[in-house]
Write a protein that holds these residues in place. Structure first.
Motif, short mmCIF file in Angstrom:
data_model
loop_
_atom_site.label_atom_id
_atom_site.label_comp_id
_atom_site.label_asym_id
_atom_site.label_seq_id
_atom_site.Cartn_x
_atom_site.Cartn_y
_atom_site.Cartn_z
N ALA A 126 0.85 -1.20 0.00
CA ALA A 126 0.00 0.00 0.00
C ALA A 126 0.88 1.24 0.00
CB ALA A 126 -0.93 -0.01 1.20
N ALA A 127 1.96 1.21 0.80
CA ALA A 127 2.86 2.35 0.88
C ALA A 127 3.57 2.55 -0.46
CB ALA A 127 3.87 2.13 1.99
N LEU A 128 3.99 1.45 -1.04
CA LEU A 128 4.68 1.50 -2.33
C LEU A 128 3.74 2.05 -3.40
CD1 LEU A 128 7.05 0.66 -4.13
CD2 LEU A 128 5.98 -1.58 -4.32
N ARG A 129 2.53 1.52 -3.36
CA ARG A 129 1.50 1.91 -4.33
C ARG A 129 1.23 3.42 -4.24
NH1 ARG A 129 -3.98 -1.65 -4.28
NH2 ARG A 129 -5.31 0.13 -4.09
N MET A 130 1.21 3.93 -3.01
CA MET A 130 0.96 5.35 -2.82
C MET A 130 2.09 6.19 -3.42
SD MET A 130 -0.23 6.66 0.87
CE MET A 130 1.35 7.33 1.32
N ARG A 131 3.32 5.72 -3.21
CA ARG A 131 4.47 6.49 -3.72
C ARG A 131 4.53 6.42 -5.24
NH1 ARG A 131 9.29 5.09 0.44
NH2 ARG A 131 10.31 6.91 -0.44
N LEU A 132 4.25 5.24 -5.80
CA LEU A 132 4.26 5.11 -7.26
C LEU A 132 3.15 5.96 -7.87
CD1 LEU A 132 4.90 1.29 -7.80
CD2 LEU A 132 6.50 3.16 -8.12
N ASN A 133 2.01 5.96 -7.18
CA ASN A 133 0.87 6.71 -7.67
C ASN A 133 1.18 8.21 -7.69
OD1 ASN A 133 -1.78 6.62 -8.60
ND2 ASN A 133 -2.55 7.35 -6.64
N LEU A 189 4.08 9.53 -7.90
CA LEU A 189 5.04 9.79 -8.97
C LEU A 189 4.33 9.79 -10.33
CD1 LEU A 189 8.04 10.09 -9.71
CD2 LEU A 189 8.19 7.61 -9.84
N ALA A 190 3.49 8.77 -10.55
CA ALA A 190 2.82 8.64 -11.85
C ALA A 190 1.92 9.84 -12.12
CB ALA A 190 2.00 7.35 -11.88
N ALA A 191 1.34 10.41 -11.05
CA ALA A 191 0.43 11.55 -11.21
C ALA A 191 1.14 12.76 -11.83
CB ALA A 191 -0.17 11.93 -9.86
N ARG A 192 2.46 12.80 -11.73
CA ARG A 192 3.19 13.94 -12.31
C ARG A 192 3.27 13.85 -13.83
NH1 ARG A 192 5.72 16.97 -8.11
NH2 ARG A 192 5.79 18.48 -9.79
N GLY A 193 3.02 12.66 -14.38
CA GLY A 193 3.00 12.51 -15.84
C GLY A 193 4.38 12.30 -16.43
N PRO A 194 4.42 11.81 -17.69
CA PRO A 194 5.69 11.41 -18.30
C PRO A 194 6.65 12.57 -18.53
CG PRO A 194 3.86 11.19 -19.85
CD PRO A 194 3.26 11.50 -18.52
N ASP A 195 6.12 13.75 -18.89
CA ASP A 195 7.04 14.85 -19.22
C ASP A 195 7.83 15.29 -18.00
OD1 ASP A 195 6.04 14.68 -21.71
OD2 ASP A 195 4.62 16.36 -21.50
N PRO A 230 -5.02 6.76 -11.82
CA PRO A 230 -4.60 8.15 -11.62
C PRO A 230 -5.64 8.94 -10.86
CG PRO A 230 -4.64 7.56 -13.96
CD PRO A 230 -5.17 6.39 -13.20
N ARG A 231 -5.20 9.86 -10.02
CA ARG A 231 -6.15 10.68 -9.27
C ARG A 231 -6.72 11.74 -10.20
NH1 ARG A 231 -2.36 12.64 -4.61
NH2 ARG A 231 -1.07 12.90 -6.43
N ARG A 232 -7.98 12.11 -9.96
CA ARG A 232 -8.60 13.11 -10.83
C ARG A 232 -8.01 14.48 -10.56
NH1 ARG A 232 -14.00 11.35 -9.95
NH2 ARG A 232 -14.20 9.43 -11.08
N ASN A 233 -7.91 14.87 -9.28
CA ASN A 233 -7.32 16.15 -8.93
C ASN A 233 -5.90 15.93 -8.49
OD1 ASN A 233 -9.58 17.66 -9.28
ND2 ASN A 233 -10.39 17.11 -7.26
N THR A 234 -4.97 16.12 -9.40
CA THR A 234 -3.60 15.88 -9.01
C THR A 234 -3.03 17.13 -8.36
OG1 THR A 234 -3.01 16.38 -11.25
CG2 THR A 234 -3.03 14.07 -10.64
N GLN A 235 -2.87 17.04 -7.04
CA GLN A 235 -2.26 18.16 -6.34
C GLN A 235 -0.75 17.98 -6.42
OE1 GLN A 235 -3.93 17.85 -2.48
NE2 GLN A 235 -5.74 19.00 -3.06
N THR A 236 -0.05 19.07 -6.33
CA THR A 236 1.40 18.96 -6.42
C THR A 236 1.93 18.28 -5.16
OG1 THR A 236 1.36 21.01 -7.59
CG2 THR A 236 3.51 20.29 -6.78
N PRO A 237 2.58 17.13 -5.31
CA PRO A 237 3.12 16.49 -4.12
C PRO A 237 4.31 17.27 -3.56
CG PRO A 237 3.74 15.26 -6.08
CD PRO A 237 2.89 16.41 -6.54
N THR A 238 4.57 17.12 -2.28
CA THR A 238 5.68 17.85 -1.69
C THR A 238 7.01 17.26 -2.15
OG1 THR A 238 5.32 16.47 0.21
CG2 THR A 238 4.53 18.73 0.36
N HIS A 239 7.06 15.96 -2.35
CA HIS A 239 8.29 15.37 -2.86
C HIS A 239 7.93 14.06 -3.58
CE1 HIS A 239 7.62 13.09 0.79
NE2 HIS A 239 8.36 12.15 0.25
N VAL A 240 8.81 13.62 -4.43
CA VAL A 240 8.60 12.29 -5.02
C VAL A 240 9.80 11.41 -4.67
CG1 VAL A 240 7.11 12.99 -6.89
CG2 VAL A 240 9.59 13.02 -7.23
#
Ligand SMILES: NC(=O)c1ccc[n+]([C@@H]2O[C@H](COP(=O)([O-])OP(=O)(O)OC[C@H]3O[C@@H](n4cnc5c(N)ncnc54)[C@H](OP(=O)(O)O)[C@@H]3O)[C@@H](O)[C@H]2O)c1
Length: 382
Positions: A210-217, A219-225, A372-382
């Motif tokens: 679950a923790a890993l999934r959260m961190r990957l998620n 990261l993924a929310a930031r998009g490929p670019d 992917p989350r609908r409202n991607t807020q800027t994470p504090t760190h990845v």
């Protein structure tokens, strides 16, 4: 009605064990750390996670009791009389609590996983009903061994360990074996890596995936670019980012749903396992290819291309970052070992239960990656 003293009932596996015990008609004393009220609240939340809405009723009727207990402390932090009274009321001690973080240093993880197991063994030793000790270990006590069939009675450190967690669980099993003499009875249950396709709840039990999934998620929310720029990687001609993991492309890992593991544990514990220590693997009948595990983690990021390579001499910053999220994964991906599960096969046969089918891509995607989350807020760190 049997009375079971259970540690770790607020955990990912522990709450499933508690639910199964309650539905089997047992009385349970849940040993939960913290003061009584917050401990009870956390236990009720954990029971909601596993759809046991009648937790309050079980508490009211006394079939479920919460006793504050900390594995860090002598006699679990209980006074002499309270400890003895608990021991005398107990027919069976189930020890599921542990520090499950793979990165915690050995001396720290051992305080709970080894010394804390010692405190739980003392509880069982003190009981006048001579309770059986059911110890939840892990299939990963096999450590660095990468091939062959791991027998249920094997406990061997000659291959070393991939994480301090594995090593601490190995020492805990040794302690249990040393305890189970002079007619004492211990059952050691070794689950493989546990998953659930149920979405994690914000304040419910957490688990490594679950923790890993959260961190990957996140990261993924930031998009490929963003990721390409942040980690200095160049997308391929189809715009996909390559992520590599060193290992063997034909590698296997045993993944088991937590619901199946809990039910199987109760099935294996039915009846008396006799004096001394009996050890049982609680593993899925079909191993999962490492490639399927890796693909599932990026299932909701179609712009990621994963690859298992025999050696990774030139990791990109992205490869290195993802490897850091999965301690030991670069070594698990070299595994093709299998686990004996003769006893569980027999018990399922006896009870007319069909073993579960192989975990398919849809299950793995639900368990290992998040949409992917609908409202991607800027994470504090990845
Ligand atoms: N999850 C897996 O994939 C997996 C695989 C193989 C084996 N196992 C084994 O299965 C068992 C249960 O794992 P899990 O997934 O339920 O772990 P988990 O979700 O991390 O839960 C750990 C449990 O241990 C309790 N605990 C930790 N330190 C404690 C302390 N000092 N005093 C009292 N309680 C303490 C936690 O209480 P709090 O709620 O207070 O933190 C929680 O209830 C463990 O023995 C683990 O080694 C797990």
């Amino acid at each position: 009605m049997r009375t079971i003293a259970l540690s770790g009932a607020t955990g990912f596996l522990g709450c499933h064990l508690l639910a199964s015990m309650l539905s089997a008609g047992d009385a349970v004393v849940a040993l939960v750390r913290g003061d009584a009220q917050p401990a009870t609240r956390r236990l009720v939340r954990a029971l909601h996670f596993v759809d046991v809405p009648e937790a309050a009723g079980h508490l009211e009727s006394g079939r479920l009791r919460v006793v504050p207990a900390d594995l860090h402390r002598r006699r679990l932090g209980l006074g002499h009389d309270a400890f003895q009274e608990l021991a005398d009321q107990t027919d069976e001690v189930w020890h599921s609590a542990a520090v499950t973080d793979l990165e915690t240093p050995l001396d720290v993880v051992s305080r709970v996983n080894v010394k804390g197991t010692g405190e739980m063994l003392e509880l069982a030793a003190a009981g006048r009903r001579r309770p059986r000790f059911v110890h939840i270990s892990t299939a990963f006590v096999a450590g660095g061994r990468s091939d062959g069939l791991i027998r249920e009675d094997a406990l061997d450190s000659s291959h070393g360990f991939l994480t301090p967690y594995e090593e601490s669980k190995f020492h805990a099993e040794r302690l249990v074996r040393a305890w189970a003499v002079d007619g004492r009875r211990a059952l050691v249950l070794r689950p493989s890596m546990l998953l659930s396709d149920r979405p994690p709840t914000p304040r419910g039990p957490r688990h490594p995936h679950a923790a890993l999934r959260m961190r990957l998620n996140r990261l993924a929310a930031r998009g490929p670019d963003y990721i390409a720029e942040r980690f200095g990687v160049v997308p391929d001609e189809r715009g996909r980012l390559l992520v590599r993991l060193p290992g063997r492309p034909d590698g296997l890992i045993n993944l088991t749903s937590v619901e199946y593991a809990a039910t199987s544990m109760l099935r294996l514990a039915q009846g008396d396992s006799g004096p001394g220590t009996t050890t049982r693997h609680v593993v899925h009948p079909a191993d999962t290819p490492i490639t399927a595990w890796l693909n599932a983690m990026s299932a909701h990021a179609p712009w990621v291309r994963t690859e298992i390579v025999p050696r990774l001499s030139d990791p990109t910053c992205l490869d290195a970052y993802l490897a850091s999220l999965l301690p030991g994964a670069d070594r698990y991906s070299h595994h093709r070992r299998r686990y004996e599960r003769t006893t569980l096969d027999r018990a399922e046969d006896r009870d007319g239960v069909t073993p579960p089918p192989a975990l398919d891509a849809a299950y793995l995607a639900a368990a290992l990656s998040s949409p992917p989350r609908r409202n991607t807020q800027t994470p504090t760190h990845v």
